[in-house]
Design a protein around this motif. Structure first.
Motif, PDB file in Angstrom:
ATOM      1  N   GLY A  45      49.098  45.710  42.229  1.00 29.74           N
ATOM      2  CA  GLY A  45      48.766  47.132  42.283  1.00 29.74           C
ATOM      3  C   GLY A  45      47.285  47.440  42.175  1.00 29.74           C
ATOM      4  O   GLY A  45      46.868  48.572  42.367  1.00 29.74           O
ATOM      5  N   GLU A  46      46.469  46.428  41.855  1.00 36.72           N
ATOM      6  CA  GLU A  46      45.029  46.689  41.723  1.00 36.72           C
ATOM      7  C   GLU A  46      44.264  46.062  42.880  1.00 36.72           C
ATOM      8  O   GLU A  46      44.585  44.965  43.329  1.00 36.72           O
ATOM      9  N   GLN A  47      43.242  46.761  43.353  1.00 35.51           N
ATOM     10  CA  GLN A  47      42.423  46.263  44.456  1.00 35.51           C
ATOM     11  C   GLN A  47      41.464  45.184  43.945  1.00 35.51           C
ATOM     12  O   GLN A  47      40.825  45.348  42.917  1.00 35.51           O
ATOM     13  N   MET A  48      41.405  44.070  44.663  1.00 38.92           N
ATOM     14  CA  MET A  48      40.463  43.005  44.312  1.00 38.92           C
ATOM     15  C   MET A  48      39.689  42.601  45.563  1.00 38.92           C
ATOM     16  O   MET A  48      40.283  42.261  46.579  1.00 38.92           O
ATOM     17  N   GLU A  49      38.366  42.635  45.462  1.00 47.25           N
ATOM     18  CA  GLU A  49      37.559  42.141  46.576  1.00 47.25           C
ATOM     19  C   GLU A  49      37.585  40.620  46.572  1.00 47.25           C
ATOM     20  O   GLU A  49      37.752  39.996  45.519  1.00 47.25           O
ATOM     21  N   PHE A  50      37.446  40.020  47.742  1.00 49.49           N
ATOM     22  CA  PHE A  50      37.358  38.561  47.780  1.00 49.49           C
ATOM     23  C   PHE A  50      36.399  38.123  48.874  1.00 49.49           C
ATOM     24  O   PHE A  50      36.037  38.904  49.760  1.00 49.49           O
ATOM     25  N   SER A  51      35.955  36.896  48.784  1.00 48.74           N
ATOM     26  CA  SER A  51      35.103  36.323  49.828  1.00 48.74           C
ATOM     27  C   SER A  51      36.005  35.583  50.801  1.00 48.74           C
ATOM     28  O   SER A  51      36.915  34.867  50.371  1.00 48.74           O
ATOM     29  N   PRO A  52      35.784  35.748  52.107  1.00 58.44           N
ATOM     30  CA  PRO A  52      36.623  35.042  53.078  1.00 58.44           C
ATOM     31  C   PRO A  52      36.672  33.546  52.756  1.00 58.44           C
ATOM     32  O   PRO A  52      35.645  32.936  52.465  1.00 58.44           O
ATOM     33  N   GLY A  53      37.881  32.976  52.782  1.00 54.69           N
ATOM     34  CA  GLY A  53      38.035  31.571  52.456  1.00 54.69           C
ATOM     35  C   GLY A  53      38.666  31.359  51.092  1.00 54.69           C
ATOM     36  O   GLY A  53      39.203  30.300  50.804  1.00 54.69           O
ATOM     37  N   GLU A  54      38.575  32.363  50.233  1.00 57.07           N
ATOM     38  CA  GLU A  54      39.189  32.238  48.909  1.00 57.07           C
ATOM     39  C   GLU A  54      40.708  32.255  49.035  1.00 57.07           C
ATOM     40  O   GLU A  54      41.264  32.985  49.854  1.00 57.07           O
ATOM     41  N   THR A  55      41.368  31.481  48.185  1.00 55.60           N
ATOM     42  CA  THR A  55      42.832  31.496  48.204  1.00 55.60           C
ATOM     43  C   THR A  55      43.338  32.604  47.278  1.00 55.60           C
ATOM     44  O   THR A  55      42.596  33.108  46.425  1.00 55.60           O
TER      45      THR A  55
END
Lengths: 141, 265
Positions: B49-59
């Motif tokens: 339910g919470e938005q999390m940013e990630f870097s492309p390539g992260e699992t």
């Protein structure tokens, strides 16, 4: 977590072998090392160790381990001595060799386990003290 | 969440092409700038339910761990390539029919992930029961190795008894190996391959391998021999990554008073 670990003390330290400087945790019971755990947050090793850091710690408590300086008496037998006495004997030995065989008869081998400052002092001691460039490191000696 | 519209180099060239329009019109420029801004935004997943940013390539597992979620694992070691064999890190992804292993699933923009639904927690318990059913014991001495408590802790946490699937077992211990350092107690092995992978990926030794499959799976060295006759350098990496204590610090157990363990020949 584990009952058997409650009497175990963990001490973070640096491996006493080579110059890489792997971090490890010494597990001790009654002031004796019973295991070595590599430190996963160690900046140099990140959880890795080699066979020496991991398993070769018997020397710490070994009865044959030297805990004080020894010098040879008149009959060539090793006798317990003070540091001053031992250093004096070593210095005299170096000076005798230099006088008898010349300054290039002295050769220094610096250790890969010591800090840069200690190795700087070592080469200075050989170059200035004896006047020779015969100084090298342990990986080439 | 709307899919990101990327402007390709070719489209960008066409939009800017003076031969078509003489110069870039204001609406065209706005369109270009909007696309550029959108494509430069950090992608996000929705995690419980919470938005999390990630870097492309992260699992998904890496993003979840970074967000402070506790996702159980057994075959995972952050230093190694994700392997996806224990399936304990399963999570639910909206739109996917079955739960996916988060350690081998790359995060994608707009993904909606649930890390600890009743469904996946139930699956994790069953998986742990299957794993525990094969082992002689689950609670082992912490002196066996740094990671040795992982299975025992999870079995306790999920209250996963070992009786439900009791029966066949894989892996047979090698008490015949005379080396003084590494105990090869494969009765406790769960075939997570962490020892095999750490030996290859971290140490570069490739001393340990797998023989057979299924219940006949056995962690071994070449020709099924002793460690000292193999490429093993006794660095102990396999011991310290083993999540069950199957590969154990024999010297520590001996020093702690286990008189049955030899000191080498």
């Amino acid at each position: 977590m584990n009952a058997t670990m409650s009497d175990t003390k963990t001490t973070r330290t640096i491996c006493g072998y080579c110059g890489v400087g792997c971090s490890l945790d010494l597990m001790t019971r009654d002031n004796r090392i019973i295991a070595v755990h590599p430190a996963f947050d160690g900046p140099a090793n990140q959880g890795a160790l080699c066979v020496k850091g991991q398993f070769a710690y018997d020397y710490v408590h070994h009865p044959d381990r030297l805990t004080h300086p020894l010098v040879r008496d008149g009959e060539g037998r090793l006798q317990k001595a003070s540091w001053d006495e031992a250093l004096q004997r070593a210095a005299q030995g170096f000076m005798d060799v230099e006088q008898r065989h010349g300054r290039h008869a002295v050769y220094g081998v610096a250790s890969g386990r010591t800090p840069s400052e200690a190795n700087y002092m070592m080469q200075k001691f050989i170059r200035v003290g004896f006047g020779t460039n015969y100084i090298d490191n342990c990986s080439r000696a | 969440m709307a899919a990101v519209q990327h402007v390709s180099i070719r489209e960008f060239g066409w939009l800017c092409s003076p031969s078509l329009s003489g110069e870039v019109s204001q609406p065209q420029l706005q369109q270009i700038m909007a696309s550029v801004n959108q494509s430069q935004q950090q992608p996000k997943i929705t995690l419980d339910g919470e938005q999390m940013e990630f870097s492309p390539g992260e699992t998904v597992y890496e993003v979840a761990t970074r967000a402070g979620k506790t996702v159980p694992t057994l075959c995972y070691d952050p230093r190694l390539e994700a392997f996806g064999s224990c399936r304990l890190c399963v999570v639910e992804v909206a739109g996917q029919r079955t739960p996916v292993a988060s350690c081998t699933t790359q995060a994608e923009d707009g993904m909606e992930v649930t890390t600890a639904s009743a469904k996946v927690e139930g699956l994790r318990r069953t998986l742990l029961e299957l794993v525990a059913s094969e082992n002689r014991e689950v609670a082992v001495d912490a002196l066996r190795g740094v990671a040795s408590q992982e299975l025992g802790t999870l079995v306790e946490q999920y209250d996963a008894g070992c009786g439900r699937f009791a029966g066949a077992q894989s892996g047979a211990s090698r008490p015949d190996d005379p080396n003084p350092f590494i105990l090869r107690d494969y009765d406790l092995c769960i075939s997570c391959y962490r020892c095999v992978r750490v030996c290859a990926e971290q140490e570069g030794d490739y001393a340990i391998s797998i023989a057979n499959r299924g219940f006949a799976t056995q962690i071994t060295v070449e020709f099924g021999g002793h460690l000292q006759d193999s490429a093993c350098t006794f660095c102990g990496q396999c011991v310290q990554t083993c999540p069950t204590g199957a590969l154990a610090d024999k010297k520590a157990l001996r020093f702690a008073g286990d008189g049955t363990l030899n000191g080498g020949s």
